[in-house]
Scaffold this active site. Structure first.
Site, PDB file in Angstrom:
ATOM      1  N   THR A  49     -10.282  12.091   5.273  1.00 17.72           N
ATOM      2  CA  THR A  49      -8.914  12.544   4.980  1.00 17.72           C
ATOM      3  C   THR A  49      -8.184  11.502   4.146  1.00 17.72           C
ATOM      4  O   THR A  49      -7.520  11.816   3.147  1.00 17.72           O
ATOM      5  CB  THR A  49      -8.149  12.730   6.321  1.00 17.72           C
ATOM      6  OG1 THR A  49      -8.845  13.683   7.105  1.00 17.72           O
ATOM      7  CG2 THR A  49      -6.722  13.179   6.093  1.00 17.72           C
ATOM      8  N   LYS A  59      -0.381   8.271  -2.100  1.00 19.06           N
ATOM      9  CA  LYS A  59       0.202   7.054  -2.685  1.00 19.06           C
ATOM     10  C   LYS A  59       0.071   7.063  -4.205  1.00 19.06           C
ATOM     11  O   LYS A  59       0.924   6.528  -4.923  1.00 19.06           O
ATOM     12  CB  LYS A  59      -0.436   5.807  -2.086  1.00 19.06           C
ATOM     13  CG  LYS A  59       0.296   5.297  -0.874  1.00 19.06           C
ATOM     14  CD  LYS A  59       0.039   6.059   0.418  1.00 19.06           C
ATOM     15  CE  LYS A  59       1.115   6.936   0.926  1.00 19.06           C
ATOM     16  NZ  LYS A  59       0.832   7.543   2.231  1.00 19.06           N
ATOM     17  N   ALA A 122     -21.863  18.530  12.277  1.00 22.53           N
ATOM     18  CA  ALA A 122     -22.513  18.056  13.508  1.00 22.53           C
ATOM     19  C   ALA A 122     -21.877  18.691  14.743  1.00 22.53           C
ATOM     20  O   ALA A 122     -20.676  18.962  14.774  1.00 22.53           O
ATOM     21  CB  ALA A 122     -22.383  16.540  13.590  1.00 22.53           C
ATOM     22  N   ALA A 183      10.120  16.656   8.746  1.00 22.01           N
ATOM     23  CA  ALA A 183      10.430  15.363   8.108  1.00 22.01           C
ATOM     24  C   ALA A 183       9.736  14.221   8.813  1.00 22.01           C
ATOM     25  O   ALA A 183      10.318  13.184   9.099  1.00 22.01           O
ATOM     26  CB  ALA A 183      11.932  15.160   8.072  1.00 22.01           C
ATOM     27  N   TYR A 185       6.510  11.412   8.369  1.00 28.36           N
ATOM     28  CA  TYR A 185       6.327  10.579   7.184  1.00 28.36           C
ATOM     29  C   TYR A 185       5.616  11.330   6.061  1.00 28.36           C
ATOM     30  O   TYR A 185       5.929  11.126   4.880  1.00 28.36           O
ATOM     31  CB  TYR A 185       5.614   9.263   7.532  1.00 28.36           C
ATOM     32  CG  TYR A 185       4.106   9.344   7.640  1.00 28.36           C
ATOM     33  CD1 TYR A 185       3.295   9.068   6.553  1.00 28.36           C
ATOM     34  CD2 TYR A 185       3.491   9.702   8.837  1.00 28.36           C
ATOM     35  CE1 TYR A 185       1.911   9.147   6.652  1.00 28.36           C
ATOM     36  CE2 TYR A 185       2.116   9.773   8.939  1.00 28.36           C
ATOM     37  CZ  TYR A 185       1.333   9.489   7.847  1.00 28.36           C
ATOM     38  OH  TYR A 185      -0.040   9.574   7.935  1.00 28.36           O
ATOM     39  N   GLY A 252       2.408  18.359  11.328  1.00 29.04           N
ATOM     40  CA  GLY A 252       1.587  17.434  12.088  1.00 29.04           C
ATOM     41  C   GLY A 252       0.102  17.719  11.921  1.00 29.04           C
ATOM     42  O   GLY A 252      -0.296  18.599  11.152  1.00 29.04           O
ATOM     43  N   HIS A 424       8.658 -17.889  -3.492  1.00 29.30           N
ATOM     44  CA  HIS A 424       9.910 -17.395  -4.084  1.00 29.30           C
ATOM     45  C   HIS A 424       9.663 -17.011  -5.540  1.00 29.30           C
ATOM     46  O   HIS A 424       8.905 -17.707  -6.221  1.00 29.30           O
ATOM     47  CB  HIS A 424      10.964 -18.495  -4.028  1.00 29.30           C
ATOM     48  CG  HIS A 424      12.248 -18.113  -4.686  1.00 29.30           C
ATOM     49  ND1 HIS A 424      13.149 -17.255  -4.096  1.00 29.30           N
ATOM     50  CD2 HIS A 424      12.763 -18.449  -5.898  1.00 29.30           C
ATOM     51  CE1 HIS A 424      14.181 -17.090  -4.912  1.00 29.30           C
ATOM     52  NE2 HIS A 424      13.971 -17.796  -6.022  1.00 29.30           N
TER      53      HIS A 424
END
Ligand code: FAD
Length: 455
Positions: A49, A59, A122, A183, A185, A252, A424
């Site tokens: 997945t 992404k 399987a 809603a 993620y 879900g 930094h």
């Protein structure tokens, strides 16, 4: 059992070639086992997945949407980019090549480790035997010494007029209007990406709030950003009255445990479809279960970590899945990282928490990115002098999760984090600054300003 079935011996058999299964196979091979991995989609499906319809394609789409949108946003900073156009059709070709090459990479790793990959579906038919139905309509039988169930999950069925996340990620044109129902993620990542690509988006969440999986304060900057992107977010309501050419439902995921013959293997499945395991990840004396088929957050990194542990347990090593913190990452805008205990969870666990929050408004790096809405929050156990939680919302916040997890796993004190030199200008300085703030030694933000900016 089929009369006369001939079974091949399999030393260690893995069901599923997702991040859990292929990692388990590689670790077991490293430990000297002869590994057979069964994947219903064959070598092309390696990566599961995550690689084909989850982490990687989502992404990739988000990255494309961010790039397209940012060119417009950076006009004020001097970028002149006339006529940015996105072709989702070209994106799909590129994405298929990317996923294909990553899957081949996994196949190559398995081949080099000597893992045999068998294509087929399987199913257990005995506590020590699996039948594999091949695409050529043959049935192969494997009698295993040990097995690992890593069959993952699938999107919960959605209404006929809606797309699930897999179909939404495969769109070849940007819908002018889009409604996202749910809603979590996955829903929110898709909503944000399509809003940036030009869709007019409505998010409908029947529950009380968006992103219920993370602390509410982390969600506030995300909601502010969604508003700026013109996304209409409605909570505590259904889709009635929303007009949209395209509806995406994020309802879900369901564990793939219903058609595995687990009863024949002596493996118990709960009402929620999850397999019960303890820290040794054993579901039966010779069978382990990992990843999305067991409880806990459904993430690729959890599946991979459990893959290593399951292989080690079945190889007789003293291993256990005892993660102090499984990071939660959301590629929303801004991104969210949540590692370890929130302030509330710490209190519930009987810990006396102390916290400090560094606002991104005080970060030079956030300024250069033109994205200063967000913060990094550190939660520590005052008595034990230990970092127990790191929570961040801001640009690239997902990259901060690893540093937080390291601090928690290594039982760092806030003083250890403050004494560690952070480069930094980077967003990671937020963690350093939060630790300094906690110790009463803030440098780049006045304590009262940080207090005023508390989420
Ligand atoms: C849109 C989306 C975005 C996501 N984004 C992220 C993210 O950013 N970060 C993150 O950590 N997670 C993310 N996830 C979740 C992540 O993809 C899963 O948690 C992860 O893939 C679970 O790994 P797994 O190995 O347990 O199962 P899977 O990856 O589901 O793999 C299971 C494999 O088993 C095979 N299989 C199933 N049944 C059988 C059978 N009977 N016989 C043979 N083979 C079988 C399947 O074909 C599949 O290849 C996302 C998921 C989605 C849907």
């Amino acid at each position: 059992m089929v009369v006369g079935e001939l079974a091949e011996a399999a030393d260690l058999l893995v069901i599923g070639g997702g991040p859990g299964g292929y990692v388990a196979a590689l670790r077991a091979a490293q430990l000297g086992r002869e590994v057979t991995l069964v994947e219903r989609a064959g070598t092309a499906g390696l990566g599961g997945t995550c690689l084909h319809v989850g982490c990687i394609p989502s992404k990739a789409l988000i990255e494309l949407a961010n790039a397209a949108h940012r060119t417009r946003e950076l006009e004020a900073a001097g970028l002149e980019a006339e006529g940015v156009h996105v072709s989702l059709e070209r994106f799909q070709t590129w994405r298929a090549e990317l996923c294909g090459s990553l899957a081949r990479g996994v196949g190559d790793l398995l081949a080099r480790a000597g893992v045999r990959v068998v294509e087929g579906l399987a199913r257990f038919n005995r506590p020590d035997r699996v039948a594999v139905h091949t695409p050529e309509d043959r049935v192969l039988f494997f009698e295993f010494e040990h097995a690992i169930v890593a069959s993952g999950s699938r999107a919960r069925t959605v209404p006929a007029n809606a797309l699930d996340s897999t179909a939404a990620l495969a769109l070849t044109a940007v819908p002018p209007t889009l409604a996202v129902v749910g809603a979590d993620y996955i829903g929110l990542e898709l909503a944000t990406a399509f809003a940036k690509l030009g869709s007019r988006v409505t998010v409908v969440e029947p529950g009380e709030r968006v992103l219920p999986e993370v602390e509410a304060s982390l969600v506030k900057p995300v909601l502010r950003r969604l508003r700026k992107l013109g996304v209409d977010v409605r909570v505590g309501t259904g889709i009635e009255g929303v007009e949209a050419e395209c509806v995406v439902a994020s309802f879900g995921r369901v564990p793939n445990t219903d058609d595995l013959g687990l009863e024949a293997a002596g493996v118990a499945v709960g009402d929620n479809g999850l397999i019960a395991v303890g820290p040794d990840l054993l579901a039966a004396p010779r069978i382990a279960a990992i990843g999305d088929v067991v409880a806990g957050s459904a993430s690729a990194h959890k599946a991979m970590a459990q893959g290593v542990v399951a292989a080690e347990v079945l190889c007789g090593q003293p291993a256990a899945f005892d993660a102090q913190a499984i990071p939660i990452v959301v590629f929303s805008d801004p991104e969210i990282a949540s590692v370890g205990l929130t302030e509330e969870q710490a209190r519930e666990a009987g810990i006396e928490p102390v916290t400090a929050t560094f606002p991104l408004a005080a970060s030079g790096r956030a300024g250069t990115l033109g994205a200063r809405d967000g913060f990094t929050k550190l939660v520590a156990d005052a008595t034990a002098d230990r970092v127990v939680g790191v929570h961040a919302v801001g640009p690239h916040a997902t990259e901060l999760a690893a540093g937080g997890a390291l601090a928690i796993e290594l039982m760092a004190a806030p003083g250890d984090v403050a004494a560690t030199i952070h480069p930094h200008p980077t967003l990671s300085e937020g963690l350093h600054e939060a630790a300094a703030l906690l110790l009463g030694q803030p440098i780049h933000v006045a304590a009262e300003r940080a207090a005023a900016a508390q989420p």
